[in-house]
Scaffold this active site. Structure first.
Site, short mmCIF file in Angstrom:
data_model
loop_
_atom_site.label_atom_id
_atom_site.label_comp_id
_atom_site.label_asym_id
_atom_site.label_seq_id
_atom_site.Cartn_x
_atom_site.Cartn_y
_atom_site.Cartn_z
CB ALA A 36 33.67 45.29 34.03
N GLY A 90 34.18 41.77 30.09
CA GLY A 90 34.45 43.08 29.09
C GLY A 90 35.40 42.86 28.36
CD GLU A 92 30.88 42.22 27.15
OE1 GLU A 92 31.31 42.83 28.24
OE2 GLU A 92 29.56 42.11 26.79
CD GLU A 110 30.34 38.89 31.33
OE1 GLU A 110 30.58 37.82 30.84
OE2 GLU A 110 30.88 39.79 30.63
C1 3H9 Z 1 32.16 42.08 33.32
O1 3H9 Z 1 33.44 42.12 32.61
C2 3H9 Z 1 30.84 42.72 32.70
C3 3H9 Z 1 30.99 43.24 31.56
O2 3H9 Z 1 30.27 42.61 30.66
C4 3H9 Z 1 31.36 44.60 31.29
C5 3H9 Z 1 29.81 45.14 31.51
C6 3H9 Z 1 29.67 46.81 31.24
N1 3H9 Z 1 38.31 43.21 38.59
O3 3H9 Z 1 41.81 35.57 41.04
P1 3H9 Z 1 43.12 36.01 41.22
C7 3H9 Z 1 42.05 40.99 40.53
S1 3H9 Z 1 32.17 41.13 34.82
C8 3H9 Z 1 39.06 43.74 39.36
O4 3H9 Z 1 43.59 35.65 42.38
P2 3H9 Z 1 44.14 34.01 39.47
C9 3H9 Z 1 41.73 40.17 41.78
O5 3H9 Z 1 41.07 40.77 42.91
C10 3H9 Z 1 33.95 40.51 34.89
N2 3H9 Z 1 39.95 42.74 39.95
O6 3H9 Z 1 44.31 35.43 40.30
C11 3H9 Z 1 43.09 39.90 42.34
O7 3H9 Z 1 43.82 40.97 42.88
P3 3H9 Z 1 44.74 41.37 44.16
C12 3H9 Z 1 33.99 39.17 34.34
C13 3H9 Z 1 40.13 41.78 39.52
O8 3H9 Z 1 45.27 33.93 38.53
C14 3H9 Z 1 44.15 39.70 41.12
O9 3H9 Z 1 43.21 40.55 40.19
N3 3H9 Z 1 35.38 38.63 34.53
C15 3H9 Z 1 39.22 41.37 38.39
O10 3H9 Z 1 43.89 32.94 40.34
C16 3H9 Z 1 44.35 38.56 40.85
O11 3H9 Z 1 43.04 37.62 40.75
C17 3H9 Z 1 35.49 37.95 35.43
O12 3H9 Z 1 34.55 37.40 36.08
C18 3H9 Z 1 38.14 41.95 37.94
N4 3H9 Z 1 37.38 41.65 37.14
O13 3H9 Z 1 42.74 34.57 38.45
C19 3H9 Z 1 36.82 37.47 35.53
N5 3H9 Z 1 39.60 40.02 38.12
O14 3H9 Z 1 45.82 40.57 43.85
C20 3H9 Z 1 37.30 37.40 37.05
C21 3H9 Z 1 40.73 39.47 38.96
O15 3H9 Z 1 44.62 42.45 44.83
N6 3H9 Z 1 38.34 37.10 37.49
N7 3H9 Z 1 41.04 40.95 39.74
O16 3H9 Z 1 43.93 40.38 45.20
C22 3H9 Z 1 38.71 35.93 37.37
O17 3H9 Z 1 38.39 34.93 36.92
C23 3H9 Z 1 40.61 35.54 37.75
O18 3H9 Z 1 40.77 36.75 38.69
C24 3H9 Z 1 41.38 35.37 36.86
C25 3H9 Z 1 42.84 35.36 37.36
C26 3H9 Z 1 41.12 34.02 36.12
C27 3H9 Z 1 41.23 36.64 35.81
#
Ligand code: 3H9
Length: 709
Positions: free
Chosen positions: A63, A107, A110, A130
């Protein structure tokens, strides 16, 4: 149709490509676009199957967390509806195949689990992270994962949040087939062929697959016990287990409601708001006003480290672990041997704990080359100086480095409080001099303060910020002042802890109050661990700057005078047994009472609440000054320093975020009371006063106001 989801055709297969860079986060618009595309493809009689795929580097990372942050900080509280979307996908009459590359997280996972089949590239990662954000899966993750992977694995994945590899997902039954290639580079064509093979077979809805759902009371009980003992803020992890238990014991129509309710409760909790803040604040760190992303970084291929003490040895390991060759220098063979022995011991421990393989360690050790002469630094691209803290010595080292290192090489100091401008003045390349402040143990702690001095060039700053990521560190750019951000604030935290003891509080009571607040260790235990002599030496060096008549703590200085330096001498605030276990020392209590009486400090009962306020609010007040001076660029940067370097509880978001949670007016009023009672050390910071009086929080402070040093 929006550009966020493209519908294309591969003959009889409809391909839905989610395209929301950088990681295809499921914002409201993306969800809406998926919904429309699914309706269209499902109703299109000429399409026999549907493939769902992500553009760019990921399937879907979850999400949109920016959206979550807006929702929870606004009054409307409109929670994104993803549950109905995944059910709609599952209800498609034709086979839906999710083709996963990069990440399918939260998400995204999911979404993938609602498809009838999942194929993945071997490098893909999947998971329900999450819980690390203080929430639980909110779109059926706790309902579908146990059906695919079994209850025990779902409990583990949803309560701990660690990702799994595509190979493990295949073995667990989450994924149906692995296919080489990612995104458009091969995976798509293979996924389309896979989808075609599924045409005509009955669609299998994950929510109706119950064969792995057997409820297992022992699994739930063991997981809850483990979470309660290991996690300081267990709300989300326990909620995830509850939701999976509901999946295993109730009909789907009821258990999905349980998940929704728990998800909503978690999303609006203080813990979740703090953890989402922390996630986003970490991503902000790379954004530096005045230093655009295209500022060219200096290639770093060879590294020099001066000083093979504990810090120097740890720093050499950090670079070697990132695959960079390091020359480490000390004054004589004995010092070098000690440093190398430290490195070998640390690596041996890592192998014992299973963190590294012996082969990895052997390769890293080959990258570390000991040296006795500065001449060995002639071709390095960066030198980190980690010698004894003392301005004269450091300047001598920098003058020599300036002479031997090639033009353009970066000269960095690991000083934790000395003036970098003065150190740079010993060289003719001030633009290439900056601070890289690692935290002990350097090979373990995530934080790296990158300290810009007056003349440090943009290229050098950009290089070190990028380097921090390569080293696996959280690099935070800070300005040059005594103690920079972390230690400058921490000095006040430790000062208040001493004052509390001098005013009658028990050593253990102070530590317990701050531990219960969530700190990894109480302040006096931290002091014993770090060594009381370090602060003692620094106080002696800066004593001439102390204002006469202003109260200074004396307790630690007295303990040092008695040779009690903390753990290293088996005695400090506590006594230590041979296993380094802290034992309360009644003698310390007796001395404190005696010294306080001699100093005329009235003794009183102090509540745990006041202990926390005194220690934490003193840091917040100093944090406001640091922000006002532009020493930190953003409130969130200070939080990052505290979460990654000082054991501040992540579920409280960092000291500055915490201040906003309490309410700045309340914090300010309390600081005013302390100011009245304890005098000028508690003078409220002007920025704090201004924000509190305007009814604002630190979140309203814009970094444009900060003047980069
Ligand atoms: C969820 O999904 C709840 C569900 O159950 C739904 C319920 C209804 N949103 O980390 P990076 C951006 S909760 C928005 O530097 P990496 C980040 O801000 C979510 N933006 O890269 C950055 O932007 P910018 C569950 C996001 O290669 C850019 O992507 N998911 C999100 O080191 C690059 O990020 C998670 O917890 C997001 N969700 O790592 C996963 N994710 O360049 C969260 C990333 O403008 N994300 N961005 O600064 C991660 O763990 C890491 O970002 C990921 C990439 C492994 C994906």
């Amino acid at each position: 149709m929006s550009n966020l989801v493209r519908i294309t055709r591969e003959q009889d297969v409809a391909v839905l490509t989610i395209d929301n860079p950088p990681v295809n986060a499921l914002s409201t618009d993306v969800r809406q676009a998926i919904r429309e595309a699914i309706e269209q493809a499902d109703n299109d009689n000429s399409a026999a199957a549907i493939v769902l795929i992500g553009a760019g580097r990921a399937f879907v990372a979850g999400a949109d967390l920016h959206e979550f942050q807006k929702i929870t900080s606004s009054a409307s509280q409109r929670i994104p509806e993803l549950m109905r979307l995944v059910e709609r996908i599952e209800d498609c009459r034709k086979p839906v195949v999710a083709a996963i590359h990069g990440y399918a997280f939260g998400g995204g996972m999911e979404l993938a689990m609602s498809a009838h089949y999942r194929v993945a590239s071997p490098s893909a990662q999947m998971g329900q992270p999450e819980v690390k954000l203080g929430i639980i899966p909110g779109a059926g993750g706790t309902q579908r994962l146990p059906r695919l992977a079994g209850v025990a694995k779902a409990v583990e994945m949803c309560s701990l949040g660690a990702p799994i590899s595509a190979a493990e997902a295949l073995q667990l039954g989450i994924v149906d087939k692995l296919m080489e290639g990612d995104g458009d580079g091969g995976l798509l064509a293979k996924a389309v062929a896979f989808a075609r093979e599924a045409v005509g077979k009955p669609v299998r809805k994950t929510r109706e697959r119950n064969e792995k759902l057997a409820p297992n009371a022992a699994v739930f009980a063991a997981a809850r016990d483990s979470i309660r003992t290991k996690q300081r803020a267990p709300r989300a992890a326990l909620a995830a287990i509850d939701a999976i238990e509901a999946a295993a014991t109730l009909p789907y129509a009821e258990s999905r409601q349980v998940e929704q309710k728990l998800f909503n409760e978690c999303l609006f909790s203080d813990e979740s708001k703090a953890l989402i803040h922390a996630f986003l604040a970490e991503r902000e760190l790379a954004k530096i006003p005045g230093i655009p992303k295209d500022v060219p970084a200096i290639p770093i291929n060879r590294v020099g480290v001066v000083g093979a003490g504990t810090m120097g040895a740890g720093i050499a390991m950090v670079f070697a672990n990132a695959g960079l060759p390091v020359v480490i220098k000390d004054v004589d063979q004995a010092a070098l041997d000690r440093g190398l022995a430290t490195i070998q011991k640390n690596y041996a421990n890592s192998v014992k704990r299973g963190r590294f393989t012996q082969q990895f360690v052997d390769e890293r050790l080959r990258l570390i080359r000991p040296a006795l002469s500065y001449d060995e630094f002639a071709d390095v691209d960066i030198v980190i100086e980690a010698v004894f803290e003392g301005m004269t010595f450091k300047k001598e080292v920098f003058a020599v480095l300036d002479g031997v290192c090639k033009p353009g090489a970066i000269l960095a100091t690991n000083t934790s409080y000395l003036d970098i401008d003065e150190i740079a003045s010993a060289t003719k390349r001030a633009q290439a001099v900056l601070g890289t402040h690692f935290f002990s143990p350097a090979n373990v702690m995530k934080l790296l303060e990158v300290v810009r001095a007056k003349a440090t060039s943009k290229e050098v700053i950009a290089t070190c910020m990028q380097l921090s990521k390569k080293l696996g560190k959280v690099g935070v750019l800070v300005g040059n002042c005594r103690g920079f951000v972390g230690n400058r604030m921490f000095a006040l935290y430790r000062r208040e802890a001493q004052f509390l003891v001098e005013e009658g509080a028990d050593v253990q009571a102070v530590d317990k109050a701050l531990y219960d607040f969530g700190m990894a260790l109480g302040p006096l235990s931290v002091a014993d661990l770090a060594g009381l002599d370090i602060g003692w030496r620094m106080r002696k060096e800066f004593r001439h700057l102390q204002k006469p008549g202003v109260r200074q703590p004396f307790a630690e200085d007295r303990l040092c005078e008695m040779g009690r330096y903390g753990q290293k001498t088996n005695a400090g605030w506590y006594k230590y047994d041979e296993n380094r276990r802290a034992i309360p020392d009644p003698e310390v209590t007796a001395w404190m009472r005696q010294w306080a009486a001699e100093a005329g400090i009235p003794q009183r009962q102090i509540s745990a609440e006041e202990m926390v306020e005194r220690c934490i609010y003193s840091m917040i007040n100093e944090g406001a000054r640091i922000l006002d001076e532009g020493i930190a660029l953003r409130a969130g940067d200070i939080d990052m320093i505290y979460l990654n370097g000082y054991g501040f509880p992540s579920h409280r978001g960092g000291p500055i975020w915490y201040a906003d949670t309490v309410g700045l007016k309340k914090v300010y009023d309390r600081i005013c009371e302390f100011y009245e009672r304890h005098g000028e050390l508690w003078e409220p910071a002007p920025l704090l006063e201004e924000l509190a009086k305007d009814g604002k929080g630190f979140a309203d402070f814009s970094c444009e106001r900060a003047v980069p040093v």
